[in-house]
Motif scaffolding. Structure first.
Motif, PDB file in Angstrom:
ATOM      1  N   UNK A  40       5.886   8.024  -1.456  1.00  8.13           N
ATOM      2  CA  UNK A  40       6.944   7.085  -1.098  1.00  8.13           C
ATOM      3  C   UNK A  40       6.819   5.766  -1.881  1.00  8.13           C
ATOM      4  N   UNK A  41       5.608   5.227  -1.948  1.00  4.88           N
ATOM      5  CA  UNK A  41       5.393   3.990  -2.703  1.00  4.88           C
ATOM      6  C   UNK A  41       5.762   4.188  -4.179  1.00  4.88           C
ATOM      7  N   UNK A  54       9.518   4.445  -4.666  1.00  7.24           N
ATOM      8  CA  UNK A  54      10.085   3.096  -4.628  1.00  7.24           C
ATOM      9  C   UNK A  54       9.849   2.363  -5.941  1.00  7.24           C
ATOM     10  N   UNK A  81      16.661   6.447   1.605  1.00  5.98           N
ATOM     11  CA  UNK A  81      16.058   5.581   2.622  1.00  5.98           C
ATOM     12  C   UNK A  81      14.936   6.315   3.354  1.00  5.98           C
ATOM     13  N   UNK A  82      15.160   7.584   3.622  1.00  2.12           N
ATOM     14  CA  UNK A  82      14.188   8.379   4.359  1.00  2.12           C
ATOM     15  C   UNK A  82      12.917   8.638   3.531  1.00  2.12           C
ATOM     16  N   UNK A  83      13.090   9.023   2.269  1.00  2.00           N
ATOM     17  CA  UNK A  83      11.917   9.342   1.441  1.00  2.00           C
ATOM     18  C   UNK A  83      11.130   8.093   1.059  1.00  2.00           C
ATOM     19  N   UNK A  84      11.788   6.930   1.058  1.00  2.00           N
ATOM     20  CA  UNK A  84      11.138   5.720   0.572  1.00  2.00           C
ATOM     21  C   UNK A  84      10.714   4.808   1.730  1.00  2.00           C
ATOM     22  N   UNK A  85      10.981   5.249   2.948  1.00  2.00           N
ATOM     23  CA  UNK A  85      10.700   4.422   4.127  1.00  2.00           C
ATOM     24  C   UNK A  85       9.250   3.945   4.192  1.00  2.00           C
ATOM     25  N   UNK A  86       8.304   4.830   3.883  1.00  2.00           N
ATOM     26  CA  UNK A  86       6.887   4.475   4.022  1.00  2.00           C
ATOM     27  C   UNK A  86       6.432   3.446   2.989  1.00  2.00           C
ATOM     28  N   UNK A  87       7.251   3.209   1.967  1.00  2.00           N
ATOM     29  CA  UNK A  87       6.908   2.185   0.961  1.00  2.00           C
ATOM     30  C   UNK A  87       7.035   0.776   1.538  1.00  2.00           C
ATOM     31  N   UNK A  88       7.478   0.682   2.785  1.00  2.00           N
ATOM     32  CA  UNK A  88       7.508  -0.618   3.469  1.00  2.00           C
ATOM     33  C   UNK A  88       6.160  -0.898   4.154  1.00  2.00           C
ATOM     34  N   UNK A  89       5.272   0.083   4.152  1.00  2.00           N
ATOM     35  CA  UNK A  89       4.018  -0.038   4.916  1.00  2.00           C
ATOM     36  C   UNK A  89       3.112  -1.144   4.378  1.00  2.00           C
ATOM     37  N   UNK A 127       0.121  -2.969   2.771  1.00  2.00           N
ATOM     38  CA  UNK A 127      -0.954  -2.702   1.807  1.00  2.00           C
ATOM     39  C   UNK A 127      -2.322  -3.043   2.389  1.00  2.00           C
ATOM     40  N   UNK A 185      -3.266   0.008   4.172  1.00  2.00           N
ATOM     41  CA  UNK A 185      -3.292   1.269   3.428  1.00  2.00           C
ATOM     42  C   UNK A 185      -4.263   1.316   2.253  1.00  2.00           C
TER      43      UNK A 185
END
Lengths: 282, 282
Positions: free
Chosen positions: B188-189, B192, B214-222, B224, B227
């Protein structure tokens, strides 16, 4: 208004549902090579009559919502069969090959190249839903090649269904959409493949996977019948996005192997502003 | 029951909310190096009192919900400070390094290694929500190393919060979770990153991206902060998943370059059964 929907699946069916709701006078004629889908669409009530190519001369509007490779083959034939006042629009996820295929057709002015950015990971008539297009973007290509009166008819439909219109040339459309749509599907399919290959005991996945995995892998449920032709049509752009995506993943892996977690932190932090970009996308 | 929550963000805060709701007698003591987060948690009402490591001897339960690298550093110190009847559990996304770090600690029996598979892409106290853990899986590692009475106290909390329990050794946990969680975050990151790099004019992305992107890239908001340490802890397994993911993407790209769309169709069709696997994951 006689609306012929060619391909009564998720996309065509959802158009039928909303058009019936927005236009009292609309009659929906369903055309599909899959007889079971037609029967299902009739029983669900969004198709009023089964029909065929032989009746296309009666149509006021024709929507082609079938895989892009089939649209390329059938679009000239459809234009041959319609009357002079009929609007034909497609909903395909690639536009260049389609626009080229009818560029010199005598009825080019009857065709409007459209791509509503809407859908779900499901397919078939039972996947059709109301209001799928509300608030979504519809990309129109080469609008100047469509007869003005027929542009207006198209816009009336799109507006009543609640869509936002954006104009773009086919080459730019195909290039941009490779990044924001086609690549997502491949990343999702390959993620699904990687995990399935590793985890032969599927209960393990089921138990340990959370909503994050479900979200990233959701598009791997999509229909290969629809998507293989899209990748074929947009080969050059998609290969380019894949090359860049693989390069970024490889660099991330190398940073990990070098224990450079400071840079990995920075990579993630830099990408975090996707939050702002995504605001407003459902 | 005095519950100390170390790290009052999304995960710790959501535990605090549900524990307060499920246990009348629960008092939540918040510990956080970020004073603003503590104030926010107090004003949101899920922390009753600000506290510190100096008061840990009063605790009946300690929850550490901080990045895994910080947990590894602080866990021995926390165990030093608690009383003999106190249960400490963590919620980290890696388990091997954590379990190893306290393996020989005299208070090892006070520690329960847990990983609730729950979360959102948001972080901080304002991201804490009720019922985050309801119906979710909680993976417990090395349960036999925790005192029986304290296992029971932990289970009472997890059960009242609605979690399903699964037992696993730390090495298997880290291996499996790399596939179904850690890899998803990297895919995802990097997705993005790839799109942002290409599309400098961000309006283009915004207008053309649909719910699939939006769904595939959602976790790129997590976060750092959360993670980067997870990837560091689970380096070996994550590098392995990345190697396999990159190989699958490269093969897909090569199939495209060879115009082998029959095989591409098959790849997607084979992965489609992720539908069945995912059934039941929210």
């Amino acid at each position: 208004m006689k609306v012929f929907v060619i391909g009564v699946g998720l996309i065509g069916g959802s158009f039928a549902i909303d058009i019936k709701a927005a236009f009292n006078e609309a009659e929906i004629y369903g055309v599909d090579k899959n007889e079971e889908h037609l029967d299902k669409a009739l029983s669900l009530g969004f198709v009023d009559k089964k029909s065929s190519f032989e009746e296309l001369d009666k149509a006021d509007v024709v929507i082609t919502s079938i895989p892009v490779d089939i649209t390329v083959k059938l679009l000239p034939e459809i234009l041959d069969k319609i009357n002079d006042e009929c609007l034909v629009f497609d909903v395909g996820s690639t536009k260049k090959k389609l626009c080229n295929s009818v560029n010199d057709h005598p009825k080019r002015r009857n065709y409007l190249a459209a791509h509503p950015i809407a859908g779900t990971e499901f397919s078939g008539p039972q996947a059709a839903i109301a209001n799928l297009y509300r608030g979504k973007t519809n990309i129109i290509c080469e609008v100047e090649k469509t007869a003005f009166k027929l542009q207006e008819r198209g816009m009336e439909i799109f507006t009543r269904l609640g869509m936002r219109i954006r104009y773009m040339d086919p080459a730019s459309h195909d290039k941009h959409i490779a990044y924001v749509s086609h690549l997502s599907h491949i990343s999702s399919f390959m993620l699904g493949k990687t995990v399935i290959e590793k985890e032969k005991n599927e209960r393990d996945i089921f138990d340990m996977a959370g909503s994050g995995f479900a979200s990233t892998v959701r598009l791997a449920k999509s229909s290969p019948e629809m998507w293989a032709p899209i990748f074929k049509h947009n080969k050059e752009n998609v290969v380019e996005t894949l090359t860049e995506y693989i390069a970024n993943l490889t660099q991330f892996k190398e940073l990990m192997e070098e224990d450079n977690f400071v840079e990995i932190y920075k990579e993630m932090e830099d990408t975090n502003h996707i939050k702002t970009i995504l605001k407003g996308i459902s």
